[in-house]
Design a protein around this motif. Structure first.
Motif, short mmCIF file in Angstrom:
data_model
loop_
_atom_site.label_atom_id
_atom_site.label_comp_id
_atom_site.label_asym_id
_atom_site.label_seq_id
_atom_site.Cartn_x
_atom_site.Cartn_y
_atom_site.Cartn_z
N ASN A 1 38.22 49.15 55.62
CA ASN A 1 38.10 48.01 56.53
C ASN A 1 37.08 47.03 55.95
N VAL A 2 37.44 46.40 54.82
CA VAL A 2 36.52 45.53 54.09
C VAL A 2 37.23 44.23 53.72
N GLU A 3 36.53 43.11 53.93
CA GLU A 3 37.00 41.81 53.44
C GLU A 3 35.95 41.24 52.52
N ARG A 4 36.40 40.49 51.51
CA ARG A 4 35.50 39.87 50.54
C ARG A 4 35.97 38.46 50.23
N ILE A 5 35.06 37.66 49.72
CA ILE A 5 35.43 36.38 49.12
C ILE A 5 35.14 36.52 47.65
N VAL A 6 36.16 36.29 46.82
CA VAL A 6 36.04 36.50 45.39
C VAL A 6 36.60 35.29 44.64
N THR A 7 36.22 35.18 43.37
CA THR A 7 36.77 34.13 42.52
C THR A 7 38.04 34.61 41.85
N GLU A 8 38.86 33.67 41.42
CA GLU A 8 40.16 34.00 40.86
C GLU A 8 40.05 34.87 39.60
N GLU A 9 39.01 34.67 38.79
CA GLU A 9 38.91 35.46 37.56
C GLU A 9 38.61 36.94 37.82
N GLN A 10 38.26 37.29 39.06
CA GLN A 10 38.04 38.70 39.41
C GLN A 10 39.33 39.37 39.86
N LEU A 11 40.43 38.64 39.93
CA LEU A 11 41.69 39.18 40.44
C LEU A 11 42.73 39.27 39.34
N SER A 12 43.65 40.23 39.52
CA SER A 12 44.82 40.34 38.65
C SER A 12 45.99 40.78 39.52
#
Length: 68
Positions: free
Chosen positions: A54-65
């Motif tokens: 049960n966790v939400e985050r705000i991340v930058t696009e370079e941290q995603l794949s």
């Protein structure tokens, strides 16, 4: 500049360790729940929710794949 991921898309998030270094552990699967406005630094940001916790985050696009 357009976001490369869309809402409800499953993605992998590579977390960051101390001092911004990438963590060595396997990335977790998250779902995109929102595309954030582009910030002054020009990086694209997303709000993501964990598929297992049960966790939400705000991340930058370079941290995603893309999730396989």
């Amino acid at each position: 500049m357009a976001h490369n991921f869309s809402i409800n898309e499953d993605v992998r998030h590579q977390g960051q360790g101390p001092q911004g270094r990438a963590e060595k552990v396997q990335s977790d699967v998250y779902t995109i729940v929102g595309c954030m406005p582009i910030e002054a630094d020009g990086r694209l940001r997303y709000r993501i929710r964990s598929k297992t916790e049960n966790v939400e985050r705000i991340v930058t696009e370079e941290q995603l794949s893309r999730s396989q």
